[in-house]
Design an enzyme around this catalytic site. Structure first.
Site, short mmCIF file in Angstrom:
data_model
loop_
_atom_site.label_atom_id
_atom_site.label_comp_id
_atom_site.label_asym_id
_atom_site.label_seq_id
_atom_site.Cartn_x
_atom_site.Cartn_y
_atom_site.Cartn_z
N ASP A 259 0.82 -1.21 0.00
CA ASP A 259 0.00 0.00 0.00
C ASP A 259 0.86 1.27 0.00
OD1 ASP A 259 -1.27 -2.30 1.22
OD2 ASP A 259 -2.95 -1.02 1.76
N ASP B 141 -4.06 -0.40 -3.42
CA ASP B 141 -4.24 0.73 -2.51
C ASP B 141 -3.20 1.82 -2.76
OD1 ASP B 141 -6.39 -0.59 -1.46
OD2 ASP B 141 -5.75 -0.45 0.63
N ASP C 141 -6.27 7.18 -1.65
CA ASP C 141 -7.08 7.36 -0.44
C ASP C 141 -6.18 7.55 0.79
OD1 ASP C 141 -9.62 7.40 -1.51
OD2 ASP C 141 -9.96 5.25 -1.25
N ARG C 142 -6.81 8.16 1.80
CA ARG C 142 -6.12 8.46 3.07
C ARG C 142 -5.10 9.58 2.89
NH1 ARG C 142 -8.66 6.89 7.74
NH2 ARG C 142 -9.27 4.71 7.69
N ASN D 206 -8.50 -2.84 -2.44
CA ASN D 206 -9.89 -2.56 -2.05
C ASN D 206 -10.20 -1.07 -2.10
OD1 ASN D 206 -8.12 -2.48 0.39
ND2 ASN D 206 -10.01 -1.86 1.42
N HIS D 207 -9.17 -0.21 -2.08
CA HIS D 207 -9.42 1.24 -2.16
C HIS D 207 -9.48 1.74 -3.60
CE1 HIS D 207 -9.62 3.06 1.89
NE2 HIS D 207 -9.10 1.88 2.23
N ARG E 162 -12.98 -7.00 9.25
CA ARG E 162 -13.35 -5.84 8.45
C ARG E 162 -14.83 -5.84 8.06
NH1 ARG E 162 -8.43 -3.67 6.26
NH2 ARG E 162 -6.70 -5.12 6.47
N HIS F 84 -2.41 -4.76 2.36
CA HIS F 84 -3.72 -4.55 2.99
C HIS F 84 -3.70 -4.25 4.48
CE1 HIS F 84 -8.05 -4.73 2.85
NE2 HIS F 84 -8.19 -5.95 3.34
#
Length: 490
Positions: free
Chosen positions: A233, A262, A265-266, A294-295, A391, A418
């Site tokens: 990530d 990933d 995001d964030r 997943n993002h 999750r 992840h």
């Protein structure tokens, strides 16, 4: 999940006092942002006294901070079971549902809170905001047309003028990524300047065309005396991405990379990250690889900042085009036919084969179950067998599951990402499951190292770890939907 039998009256006074002390310690860890430790101490308090709704409610909030939304949901349900009037339980459950994209269920809880506390302005505000989101999604669903045309059909790249004051990188012939373009692009973005929208759109058009032709499982071969670098990530931490290149060398045909999902995001430099990665993919299509995480999905991007960032730096139309491209990203990579990589993990079904993965129809938003979902969302666990995911999506799989999958598919081990790890990586399941996470000091608060893996033809993983580097004063989640802070998800 703990079950509650008996009553609080069965707990000795001194045990209640000790449980309260543990709860206070957990609260301190929470305030310091040490959410894993707060979960540990709330759990200890619950073990001593499992009849206090607030212990579960507080642990639920900690799990929300850790993105363990399934566990957060279980805790909120348990808190409500203990005390139907415990309002924070409904708040926590609503937040967990919101994070899982289950907006209607979130609205139902906030409606209950608003009715129970009609004078609570915060509850009313959250209820109204949640209601707005539900209506927006219902409207979007109502107007959606099957076989919707691509955003590309509405673009006129040729008519996009390059302003005279633009001094940034230019694609060769308006279309081709070159080494010189990459050098200039990195300088441009590092200086917090934008790539012109004409070139950004062109990169997305070209990368979409490329990924359309790729299978869901891509094979990679490491030739003799050469290497492959596997990164986990990045999450919009552009300056840490550049640090990886500084440590390990910039991508080239002699220095290939695999980025394992990933990308965005964030972190608040996600646009910079994804433009650089996509451009390198176009420059070195056979030596630079990218897998979906997943993002890389519309719901995550809407909530965790990428959509807002693209709209701020470019346009809503470009955000929609990114969604189209993400739908086409490969889901997995097979290295020298012996090491399988994916963002999340393995499956709830024992019979999944590499051929099954290759045949997944991935051109869509991630489903809630099945092979595609689990490739993006699952996590390893130390105990044998399988468990429901912390999750709330995917599954948790044990060493026996990993061993059986590797044996069935003639693999040595798997690499996945992840999950934040203190050292940036973790080896589990007797060496058959490796996690790599490449975003150090995740969200400017986790204090973890980042890592990448170097593989050569012997496939023995070599780990390199590194600390976070400084970045411009833009906080993580700067472009996230304001509902994130409102619902306690930041």
């Amino acid at each position: 999940m703990e079950t509650v039998n008996g009553s609080i009256d069965s707990i000795a006074p001194e045990v209640k006092i000790e449980a309260e002390k543990l709860k206070d310690e957990a609260n301190n860890f929470f305030r310091d942002g040490k959410y894993d430790k707060s979960v540990e101490f709330y759990t200890k308090a619950i073990e001593l006294n499992p009849y206090v709704a607030a212990y579960y409610g507080n642990r639920s909030f900690s799990n929300i901070k850790l993105e363990c939304f399934g566990s957060a949901l279980e805790d909120a349900n348990q808190a409500i079971k203990i005390d139907r009037k415990y309002i924070k339980g409904y708040y926590r459950r609503a937040s967990a549902y919101m994070a899982l994209g289950k907006f209607k269920l979130s609205l139902k809880d906030y409606e209950a809170v608003a009715k129970a506390c009609p004078n609570d302005k915060d509850a009313r505000l959250k209820y109204n905001e949640c209601k707005k989101i539900v209506h927006q999604h219902a409207f979007a669903k109502a107007i959606k047309i099957d076989d919707q045309k691509s955003i590309i059909e509405s673009l006129d790249i040729e008519s996009m003028a390059i302003e005279s004051e633009y001094t940034g990188p230019i694609l060769k012939d308006g279309k081709t990524v070159t080494v010189e373009f990459m050098d200039e692009l990195i300088i441009q973005l590092k200086d917090q300047k934008k790539l012109h929208k004409k070139y950004a759109f062109q990169i997305l058009i070209d990368i979409k065309s490329y990924f359309e032709k790729q299978p869901s499982l891509v094979e990679i071969n490491i030739p003799e005396n050469e290497k492959l670098t596997v990164c986990g990530d990045i999450h919009g931490q552009f300056y840490d991405l550049l640090n990886i290149f500084k440590i390990n060398g910039y991508p080239s045909e002699k220095n290939p990379y695999l980025f394992n999902g990933d990308f965005v995001d964030r972190g608040s430099f996600s646009v910079e990250v994804i433009l650089v990665l996509f451009s390198y993919k176009l420059l070195y299509p056979n030596h630079f690889f990218m897998a979906r995480g997943n993002h890389e999905s519309a719901t995550m991007n809407q909530m965790y900042g990428f959509e807002g960032e693209v709209k701020e730096k470019y346009s809503a139309k470009m955000a929609d085009l990114f969604t189209e491209v993400y739908n086409l990203l490969p889901l997995s990579h097979l290295i020298n036919k012996k090491v399988l990589t994916m963002h999340g993990g393995l499956f709830s079904n024992d019979n999944v084969t590499l051929e099954d993965i290759k045949n997944v129809d991935r051109n869509r938003q991630p489903p809630d179950s099945g092979i595609m979902c689990e490739l993006l969302w699952s996590d390893p666990q130390p105990q044998m067998g399988r468990s429901p995911s912390k999750r709330g999506v995917g599954c948790s799989f044990g060493p026996d599951v990993t061993k059986a999958f590797c044996k069935k598919n003639n693999l040595e081990y798997i690499i996945r990402s992840h999950e934040v790890k203190p050292e940036g990586y973790e080896v589990m399941h007797d060496g058959k499951c490796i996690t790599v996470f490449s975003a150090p000091n995740y969200c400017d608060q986790m204090g973890n190292k980042g890592a990448f893996i170097t593989l050569r033809t012997d496939l023995k993983p070599v780990f390199t770890t590194y600390e976070a580097v400084p970045h411009p004063a833009v906080k993580p989640m700067a472009y996230a939907n304001n509902m994130m802070s409102m619902f306690g998800l930041m």
